[in-house]
Design a protein around this motif. Sequence first.
Motif, PDB file in Angstrom:
ATOM      1  N   ALA A  91     -16.203 -22.927  83.934  1.00 49.41           N
ATOM      2  CA  ALA A  91     -15.655 -21.616  83.585  1.00 49.41           C
ATOM      3  C   ALA A  91     -16.798 -20.736  83.098  1.00 49.41           C
ATOM      4  O   ALA A  91     -17.747 -21.214  82.478  1.00 49.41           O
ATOM      5  CB  ALA A  91     -14.602 -21.759  82.496  1.00 49.41           C
ATOM      6  N   LEU A  92     -16.698 -19.464  83.377  1.00 48.35           N
ATOM      7  CA  LEU A  92     -17.688 -18.509  82.910  1.00 48.35           C
ATOM      8  C   LEU A  92     -17.634 -18.400  81.387  1.00 48.35           C
ATOM      9  O   LEU A  92     -16.577 -18.624  80.784  1.00 48.35           O
ATOM     10  CB  LEU A  92     -17.430 -17.138  83.525  1.00 48.35           C
ATOM     11  N   PRO A  93     -18.741 -18.017  80.740  1.00 43.19           N
ATOM     12  CA  PRO A  93     -18.736 -17.870  79.281  1.00 43.19           C
ATOM     13  C   PRO A  93     -17.626 -16.934  78.779  1.00 43.19           C
ATOM     14  O   PRO A  93     -17.035 -17.200  77.729  1.00 43.19           O
ATOM     15  CB  PRO A  93     -20.125 -17.295  78.973  1.00 43.19           C
ATOM     16  N   LEU A  94     -17.330 -15.886  79.519  1.00 44.69           N
ATOM     17  CA  LEU A  94     -16.280 -14.961  79.108  1.00 44.69           C
ATOM     18  C   LEU A  94     -14.910 -15.643  79.035  1.00 44.69           C
ATOM     19  O   LEU A  94     -14.098 -15.336  78.158  1.00 44.69           O
ATOM     20  CB  LEU A  94     -16.235 -13.755  80.050  1.00 44.69           C
ATOM     21  N   ILE A  95     -14.656 -16.575  79.928  1.00 49.03           N
ATOM     22  CA  ILE A  95     -13.387 -17.323  79.921  1.00 49.03           C
ATOM     23  C   ILE A  95     -13.318 -18.226  78.694  1.00 49.03           C
ATOM     24  O   ILE A  95     -12.280 -18.304  78.025  1.00 49.03           O
ATOM     25  CB  ILE A  95     -13.237 -18.163  81.217  1.00 49.03           C
ATOM     26  N   ILE A  96     -14.417 -18.900  78.383  1.00 49.00           N
ATOM     27  CA  ILE A  96     -14.455 -19.776  77.206  1.00 49.00           C
ATOM     28  C   ILE A  96     -14.279 -18.941  75.941  1.00 49.00           C
ATOM     29  O   ILE A  96     -13.541 -19.315  75.024  1.00 49.00           O
ATOM     30  CB  ILE A  96     -15.772 -20.587  77.172  1.00 49.00           C
ATOM     31  N   PHE A  97     -14.955 -17.789  75.892  1.00 43.13           N
ATOM     32  CA  PHE A  97     -14.800 -16.885  74.756  1.00 43.13           C
ATOM     33  C   PHE A  97     -13.341 -16.465  74.604  1.00 43.13           C
ATOM     34  O   PHE A  97     -12.797 -16.450  73.492  1.00 43.13           O
ATOM     35  CB  PHE A  97     -15.702 -15.656  74.923  1.00 43.13           C
ATOM     36  N   ALA A  98     -12.671 -16.137  75.693  1.00 41.10           N
ATOM     37  CA  ALA A  98     -11.267 -15.730  75.638  1.00 41.10           C
ATOM     38  C   ALA A  98     -10.389 -16.853  75.100  1.00 41.10           C
ATOM     39  O   ALA A  98      -9.441 -16.594  74.344  1.00 41.10           O
ATOM     40  CB  ALA A  98     -10.793 -15.284  77.024  1.00 41.10           C
ATOM     41  N   ARG A  99     -10.697 -18.093  75.456  1.00 38.73           N
ATOM     42  CA  ARG A  99      -9.938 -19.239  74.931  1.00 38.73           C
ATOM     43  C   ARG A  99     -10.111 -19.338  73.415  1.00 38.73           C
ATOM     44  O   ARG A  99      -9.138 -19.575  72.680  1.00 38.73           O
ATOM     45  CB  ARG A  99     -10.398 -20.539  75.585  1.00 38.73           C
ATOM     46  N   ILE A 100     -11.344 -19.179  72.953  1.00 37.08           N
ATOM     47  CA  ILE A 100     -11.622 -19.236  71.513  1.00 37.08           C
ATOM     48  C   ILE A 100     -10.903 -18.100  70.798  1.00 37.08           C
ATOM     49  O   ILE A 100     -10.276 -18.297  69.759  1.00 37.08           O
ATOM     50  CB  ILE A 100     -13.145 -19.189  71.265  1.00 37.08           C
ATOM     51  N   GLU A 101     -10.988 -16.919  71.376  1.00 37.21           N
ATOM     52  CA  GLU A 101     -10.349 -15.739  70.798  1.00 37.21           C
ATOM     53  C   GLU A 101      -8.835 -15.943  70.677  1.00 37.21           C
ATOM     54  O   GLU A 101      -8.223 -15.627  69.648  1.00 37.21           O
ATOM     55  CB  GLU A 101     -10.664 -14.540  71.695  1.00 37.21           C
ATOM     56  N   GLU A 102      -8.233 -16.507  71.713  1.00 36.70           N
ATOM     57  CA  GLU A 102      -6.792 -16.748  71.726  1.00 36.70           C
ATOM     58  C   GLU A 102      -6.374 -17.732  70.633  1.00 36.70           C
ATOM     59  O   GLU A 102      -5.407 -17.497  69.901  1.00 36.70           O
ATOM     60  CB  GLU A 102      -6.375 -17.284  73.095  1.00 36.70           C
ATOM     61  N   VAL A 103      -7.116 -18.834  70.504  1.00 41.61           N
ATOM     62  CA  VAL A 103      -6.776 -19.832  69.489  1.00 41.61           C
ATOM     63  C   VAL A 103      -6.958 -19.255  68.085  1.00 41.61           C
ATOM     64  O   VAL A 103      -6.127 -19.452  67.210  1.00 41.61           O
ATOM     65  CB  VAL A 103      -7.615 -21.125  69.670  1.00 41.61           C
ATOM     66  N   LYS A 104      -8.029 -18.515  67.880  1.00 41.70           N
ATOM     67  CA  LYS A 104      -8.258 -17.916  66.561  1.00 41.70           C
ATOM     68  C   LYS A 104      -7.137 -16.954  66.206  1.00 41.70           C
ATOM     69  O   LYS A 104      -6.659 -16.944  65.076  1.00 41.70           O
ATOM     70  CB  LYS A 104      -9.605 -17.211  66.496  1.00 41.70           C
ATOM     71  N   GLU A 105      -6.701 -16.158  67.153  1.00 43.07           N
ATOM     72  CA  GLU A 105      -5.615 -15.209  66.901  1.00 43.07           C
ATOM     73  C   GLU A 105      -4.316 -15.946  66.543  1.00 43.07           C
ATOM     74  O   GLU A 105      -3.548 -15.483  65.704  1.00 43.07           O
ATOM     75  CB  GLU A 105      -5.399 -14.298  68.102  1.00 43.07           C
ATOM     76  N   LEU A 106      -4.078 -17.088  67.170  1.00 44.03           N
ATOM     77  CA  LEU A 106      -2.885 -17.875  66.854  1.00 44.03           C
ATOM     78  C   LEU A 106      -2.938 -18.429  65.439  1.00 44.03           C
ATOM     79  O   LEU A 106      -1.899 -18.615  64.790  1.00 44.03           O
ATOM     80  CB  LEU A 106      -2.740 -19.036  67.842  1.00 44.03           C
ATOM     81  N   CYS A 107      -4.139 -18.681  64.945  1.00 40.61           N
ATOM     82  CA  CYS A 107      -4.311 -19.275  63.606  1.00 40.61           C
ATOM     83  C   CYS A 107      -4.295 -18.238  62.496  1.00 40.61           C
ATOM     84  O   CYS A 107      -4.171 -18.599  61.331  1.00 40.61           O
ATOM     85  CB  CYS A 107      -5.616 -20.053  63.556  1.00 40.61           C
ATOM     86  N   ASP A 108      -4.459 -16.979  62.832  1.00 48.43           N
ATOM     87  CA  ASP A 108      -4.481 -15.933  61.792  1.00 48.43           C
ATOM     88  C   ASP A 108      -3.108 -15.643  61.241  1.00 48.43           C
ATOM     89  O   ASP A 108      -2.107 -15.831  61.763  1.00 48.43           O
ATOM     90  CB  ASP A 108      -5.089 -14.635  62.334  1.00 48.43           C
TER      91      ASP A 108
END
Length: 108
Positions: A91-108
């Motif tokens: 996966a491109l770095p942008l896709i991995i970043f989006a996964r991290i962003e999504e999980v962090k948003e779920l935890c907030d």
Amino acid sequence: MPPLPLRDETTRHLLFTCRYSNRICGMIKNWLGIDDFNPSEWASFSDVQAWWEHLSLAHGSRRKAMSSLIMLVSMTIWNECNARVFKQTSALPLIIFARIEEVKELCD
């Protein structure tokens, strides 16, 4: 994207010097505005424990939040490396970043 070279498959390389990981961490630094989340400075750390302590302890009252972020980023990058090696997918770095962003948003 080609698989990551097997000769570089160490935790230190993956977290500190890998260009792919550094791109992802740079995106996270910009997204969250964390000035000391700077991959270009991490190569100077001798081991993962020193790196972890530097990042988590530097944030005082936000130490737990930073530790959680470090775990999330490390785990996500490690899983991507495993997918490349064992499943021949990437996966491109942008896709991995989006996964991290999504999980962090779920935890907030």
